[in-house]
Write a protein that holds these residues in place. Structure first.
Motif, PDB file in Angstrom:
ATOM      1  N   TYR A  68      -0.227   9.471  -4.189  1.00 22.75           N
ATOM      2  CA  TYR A  68       0.247   8.148  -3.769  1.00 22.75           C
ATOM      3  C   TYR A  68      -0.297   7.018  -4.651  1.00 22.75           C
ATOM      4  N   CYS A  69      -1.547   7.146  -5.054  1.00 21.83           N
ATOM      5  CA  CYS A  69      -2.195   6.001  -5.729  1.00 21.83           C
ATOM      6  C   CYS A  69      -1.571   5.712  -7.091  1.00 21.83           C
TER       7      CYS A  69
ATOM      8  N   MET B  42       0.874  -1.189   0.000  1.00 23.67           N
ATOM      9  CA  MET B  42       0.000   0.000   0.000  1.00 23.67           C
ATOM     10  C   MET B  42       0.906   1.233   0.000  1.00 23.67           C
ATOM     11  N   ASN B  43       0.984   1.895  -1.136  1.00 21.16           N
ATOM     12  CA  ASN B  43       1.986   2.955  -1.277  1.00 21.16           C
ATOM     13  C   ASN B  43       1.779   4.106  -0.294  1.00 21.16           C
ATOM     14  N   CYS B  44       0.529   4.483  -0.045  1.00 22.72           N
ATOM     15  CA  CYS B  44       0.290   5.614   0.867  1.00 22.72           C
ATOM     16  C   CYS B  44       0.891   5.316   2.236  1.00 22.72           C
TER      17      CYS B  44
ATOM     18  N   TYR C 228      -1.867  -1.497  -5.695  1.00 22.51           N
ATOM     19  CA  TYR C 228      -3.324  -1.673  -5.730  1.00 22.51           C
ATOM     20  C   TYR C 228      -3.965  -0.603  -6.606  1.00 22.51           C
ATOM     21  N   SER C 229      -5.189  -0.886  -7.024  1.00 26.08           N
ATOM     22  CA  SER C 229      -5.917   0.090  -7.846  1.00 26.08           C
ATOM     23  C   SER C 229      -7.010   0.746  -7.001  1.00 26.08           C
ATOM     24  N   VAL C 230      -6.946   2.061  -6.912  1.00 25.11           N
ATOM     25  CA  VAL C 230      -7.921   2.770  -6.087  1.00 25.11           C
ATOM     26  C   VAL C 230      -9.308   2.739  -6.732  1.00 25.11           C
TER      27      VAL C 230
ATOM     28  N   GLY D 226     -10.350   4.631  -0.179  1.00 25.46           N
ATOM     29  CA  GLY D 226      -9.173   5.119  -0.901  1.00 25.46           C
ATOM     30  C   GLY D 226      -9.453   6.390  -1.693  1.00 25.46           C
TER      31      GLY D 226
ATOM     32  N   CYS E 242      -7.938  -1.567  -3.945  1.00 28.39           N
ATOM     33  CA  CYS E 242      -7.352  -0.827  -2.821  1.00 28.39           C
ATOM     34  C   CYS E 242      -7.983  -1.324  -1.515  1.00 28.39           C
ATOM     35  N   PRO E 243      -7.166  -1.797  -0.563  1.00 24.89           N
ATOM     36  CA  PRO E 243      -7.738  -2.322   0.689  1.00 24.89           C
ATOM     37  C   PRO E 243      -8.591  -1.303   1.449  1.00 24.89           C
ATOM     38  N   PHE E 244      -8.272  -0.007   1.318  1.00 22.89           N
ATOM     39  CA  PHE E 244      -9.092   0.988   2.018  1.00 22.89           C
ATOM     40  C   PHE E 244     -10.543   0.924   1.537  1.00 22.89           C
TER      41      PHE E 244
END
Ligand SMILES: Cc1cc2nc3c(=O)[nH]c(=O)nc-3n(C[C@H](O)[C@H](O)[C@H](O)COP(=O)(O)OP(=O)(O)OC[C@H]3O[C@@H](n4cnc5c(N)ncnc54)[C@H](O)[C@@H]3O)c2cc1C
Ligand code: SF4
Length: 512
Positions: A437-438, A348-350, A443-445, A428, A454-456
């Motif tokens: 960040y995305c 997760m880049n953020c 992951y893809s937001v 996300g 995106c897990p968020f």
């Protein structure tokens, strides 16, 4: 000896209440770098180097004034290891009439100091903490009889009381709050003035070597230490901010940018919290910039709201709700803190970026703390103790009076809503809107479910589902629960399954 004045490591200012009326003929200052304070959590190495260096510089300034002082370095052979032991030693040695100390910032220390009178059979005078504008009683009186404790209304009271940005009884410009103008992200990578930077003098080099040797297992790096370590330097940071960045502070105060946590923020939290800067001088400098037409009202009001509003409010909130605040866990969150909060190793880049910024600088700005590092912990159900310990040790400006309300009450909703009317959780989409960040994320937001999603995104709904009984009757969350209720069953099932799998991976310490 008349008075023995104990100066703590976060009380480094000659205007401290405990130093008023100091008489160099009859009184003495006592300062000590003690193991008990340096290790009760494993503070970031840069934070320790900053505090020790700032203490040593302040002690020199005390000596330069010709005031008597006993200063104990961390590695001195006669260092007693704790504040209590040093106080006991000095009382035996000098037999002062009284011990004077400014009210400490932390509950734990107040409890200890409150016992010294009996323990050492001496008159202990605890002076009001004038590193804040409002007296503690101001918050208690304001809070009396209230069911909700919203910062905005506390802030308005303080604006009225201090006449800051006021025209008679009305706020300058006609509005109390310019938040609506302050939510822009960067459309392209901007050119922002670099943060103030200071070269390392002999004192700072000595403490850097000390921290490197004695605190090798602590979080973070010492490389690139550039903080100011005395009042003169802290004032320079403040004035450079006012001249170079305050103008754009408001517009971009919520924006995030890969590789740059500093942006248009002021970077003065660590100086305010150690007494090197006083809040009123900071606020007046910003207000003056508005009067001199150096910065627009949305920026100046936005900045003043942080210092006069949030900072004063969380400090009042802390003392009002302690000691319960420390054990509150309204959502019964029980998960351990994932390892990537220490290593930055996550896809997760953020999160990876925000942890890296924190490791490198002992700094991340408010939205990184709240909407990335905090948001994830809320959605994943991280236990308050685990997250509080992390936030208390990783930032150079971290002290329990400010960290605990921000983490337990603002981020984790662990206090059940005394501070916030609803949790600050988001999918996300918010991070994508406010940052770049995305673009560089595994992951893809845009995707809501599935391995690449995106897990968020699914964790947000998973959180709402898990905590439905706590929030479904909250009027501010009615719309989001209605949206959830309208989702087709297959989608809800996918979301919940993805959330379960993700949380299982966290629990198994697998890479996510
Ligand atoms: C989870 C979390 C943990 C935090 N932990 C701390 C902490 O340990 N110590 C700390 O000083 N701040 C903390 N904050 C508040 C805020 O993030 C920092 O004060 C700010 O990022 C410091 O950087 P700056 O000096 O560049 O601030 P700026 O963005 O330039 O703001 C100016 C000043 O306003 C004050 N301020 C702004 N927001 C807050 C707030 N929410 N609470 C109290 N003061 C505020 C600070 O004194 C800050 O220096 C936390 C926020 C969150 C969401
Ligand atoms: S896609 Fe999701 S995890 Fe990746 S950076 Fe964006 S918000 Fe963070």
């Amino acid at each position: 000896m008349d008075k023995l004045v104990l100066i703590l490591g976060d009380q480094l200012n000659f205007d401290m209440s405990s130093l008023q009326g100091f008489d160099s003929k009859t009184d003495k200052v006592l300062m000590a770098e003690v193991k008990a304070e340096a290790t009760y959590v494993k503070h970031h190495k840069k934070k320790l180097a900053f505090v020790f260096s700032a203490m040593r510089h302040f002690a020199l300034a005390v000596k330069d004034k010709g005031w008597p002082i006993d200063y104990y370095r961390y590695d001195a052979s006669d260092n007693c290891g704790s504040l209590g032991a040093h106080v006991e030693h000095a009382i035996k040695q000098y037999q002062p009439n009284s011990l004077v100390v400014c009210h400490p910032g932390e509950y734990r220390l107040l409890e200890e100091i409150s016992g010294w009178s009996e323990r050492f059979n001496i008159n202990v005078q605890i002076c009001d903490d004038n590193r804040f504008i409002a007296a503690q009683s101001f918050f208690s009186q304001w809070a009396e009889g209230k069911k909700q404790f919203r910062m905005e209304f506390f802030y308005r009271e303080l604006r009225k009381q201090t006449s800051i940005l006021m025209e008679g009884k009305q706020p300058i410009g006609g509005k109390w709050n310019y938040d609506a103008d302050n939510r822009d992200s960067f459309k392209s990578v901007p050119t922002i003035p670099a943060p103030s930077s200071f070269s390392i003098d002999n004192i700072t080099q000595e403490v850097i070597d000390l921290v490197d040797e004695e605190f090798a297992s602590h979080f973070g790096t010492l490389k690139g230490f550039h903080f100011a370590v005395d009042r003169e330097g802290a004032l320079r940071v403040l004035h450079t901010f006012i001249e170079e960045r305050l103008c754009d502070f408001g517009q971009y105060q919520d924006a995030m940018l890969e590789g740059d946590p500093w942006l248009y923020h002021s970077h003065i939290g660590l100086y305010l919290n150690t007494g090197l800067l006083m809040p009123m001088e900071v606020i007046q400098a910003a207000e003056q910039a508005y009067f001199d037409q150096k910065a627009p009202l949305n920026s100046v009001e936005g900045f003043i709201r942080q210092v006069l509003g949030w900072r004063e409010y969380v400090r009042g909130f802390y003392w009002h709700f302690m000691p319960n605040l420390k054990t509150d866990n309204y959502l019964n969150a029980a998960r351990k803190l994932p390892n990537f909060y220490w290593t930055a190793n996550t896809k997760m880049n953020c999160l990876s970026q925000c942890v890296s910024d924190t490791q490198e600088h002992a700094y991340a700005h408010h939205i990184q703390r709240l909407m990335v590092l905090g948001n994830f912990a809320l959605l994943a159900g991280i236990q308050p103790d685990e997250l509080n310990e992390w936030f208390l040790l990783v930032y150079a400006d971290a002290y329990e009076w400010v960290e605990l309300p921000n983490v337990s009450a603002m981020v984790l909703f662990a206090d059940g809503g005394n501070l916030a009317s609803k949790p600050y959780g988001s999918s996300g989409a918010y991070i994508n809107k406010m940052s770049n960040y995305c673009k560089n994320c595994h992951y893809s937001v845009k995707e809501k479910t599935g391995e690449k999603a995106c897990p968020f995104n699914y964790m947000y709904w998973h959180f709402l589902h898990r905590n439905k009984s706590k929030f479904e009757n909250n009027p501010r969350m009615a719309m989001i629960y209605r949206t959830f209720g309208k989702m087709d069953d297959a989608k809800v099932t996918r979301i919940l399954e993805d959330g379960d799998i993700f949380l299982q991976k966290l629990d198994n310490n697998e890479e996510v």
